[in-house]
Design a protein around this motif. Structure first.
Motif, PDB file in Angstrom:
ATOM      1  N   LYS A 153       1.095  -1.434   0.000  1.00 28.25           N
ATOM      2  CA  LYS A 153       0.052  -0.234   0.192  1.00 28.25           C
ATOM      3  C   LYS A 153       1.168   1.018  -0.004  1.00 28.25           C
ATOM      4  N   ASN A 182      -6.509 -17.359   0.229  1.00 31.34           N
ATOM      5  CA  ASN A 182      -8.016 -16.452   0.231  1.00 31.34           C
ATOM      6  C   ASN A 182      -8.667 -16.774  -1.139  1.00 31.34           C
ATOM      7  N   PHE A 197      -0.173  -8.257  -5.146  1.00 32.08           N
ATOM      8  CA  PHE A 197      -0.521  -9.031  -3.745  1.00 32.08           C
ATOM      9  C   PHE A 197      -1.775  -8.927  -3.823  1.00 32.08           C
ATOM     10  N   GLY A 198      -1.962  -9.587  -2.474  1.00 30.63           N
ATOM     11  CA  GLY A 198      -3.549 -10.099  -1.833  1.00 30.63           C
ATOM     12  C   GLY A 198      -3.859 -10.983  -3.331  1.00 30.63           C
ATOM     13  N   TYR A 199      -5.262 -10.018  -3.379  1.00 36.98           N
ATOM     14  CA  TYR A 199      -6.143 -11.002  -5.010  1.00 36.98           C
ATOM     15  C   TYR A 199      -5.526 -10.433  -6.232  1.00 36.98           C
ATOM     16  N   ARG A 259      -7.289   2.478  -5.058  1.00 40.70           N
ATOM     17  CA  ARG A 259      -6.139   2.968  -4.642  1.00 40.70           C
ATOM     18  C   ARG A 259      -5.801   3.863  -5.275  1.00 40.70           C
TER      19      ARG A 259
END
Ligand code: IMP
Length: 195
Positions: A12, A97, A148-150, A177
């Protein structure tokens, strides 16, 4: 202007820092010497973002902002949403996830989804919120190693690749974002003209 970004999430920070004008000096929690676990106990991104920024503002009495982001999948009635980080369990890693998400969408034709970011800014004790949305869809299989993440399973509308196959600059073109941060910057620049 000095602004604390209430996060230690490196991804982020890497995405938001280059979007800020030089006049805004950003400090992360670590850079500000703050070691505080910020809870995310609420049922909405708006409330979680607010909680994070208020906790930090009350701690240091310095202008600050936080952001909370969720992946909202239409066929899952908006899930995982605010629970995106913990979708496969409290200590789930992104791969878990993603696997849970792909399993939930296995026989689903409608793979449309969106990322939604809410930024909560505390400026001189008053709170302001900014929202950024990126519409897209969930791919059948993960691909790419960026982000990152999804990111390995999210393909934004207007693109043929998922976020994890893009450079940071390419992701910024579509990014939820980036859209929320642009609004934050416009607001801060506008406020600066009033001083
Ligand atoms: P949080 O905002 O840190 O609570 O993130 C919620 C969840 O969404 C985490 O699992 C993140 O990895 C994921 N996430 C947040 N932003 C993005 C993004 O830009 N791309 C992919 N996953 C994201």
């Amino acid at each position: 202007m000095e602004l604390i970004f209430a996060t230690n999430n490196r991804h982020k920070i890497d995405e938001i820092r280059p979007l800020l004008p030089a006049a805004i000096k950003l400090r992360t929690l670590r850079e500000a010497g703050i070691e505080q676990d910020i809870p995310e106990p609420h049922p909405s991104l708006e409330e979680n973002a607010r909680e994070k920024s208020i906790v930090i503002y009350n701690l240091v009495k310095t202008n600050c902002f936080s952001e909370d982001t969720g992946l909202e999948v239409r066929a899952l009635n908006g899930a995982p949403g605010v629970k995106s980080a913990r979708y496969a369990g409290e200590n789930a890693v992104p791969e878990q996830n993603i696997q849970k998400l792909l399993a939930a969408l296995q026989n689903e034709k409608d793979r449309s989804a969106r990322f939604r970011t809410v930024i909560s800014l505390i400026l001189n004790g008053k709170e302001y919120q900014f929202e950024g949305i990126c519409e897209g869809r969930i791919s059948e299989t993960p691909s790419g190693i960026s982000g990152f993440g999804y990111d390995p399973v999210f393909i934004p509308d207007g693109a043929t690749q998922c976020f994890a196959e893009m450079s940071l600059e390419e992701k910024q073109v579509f990014s939820h974002r980036r859209k929320a941060t642009d609004q934050l910057v416009d607001f801060l620049l506008e406020e600066a003209t009033k001083l």
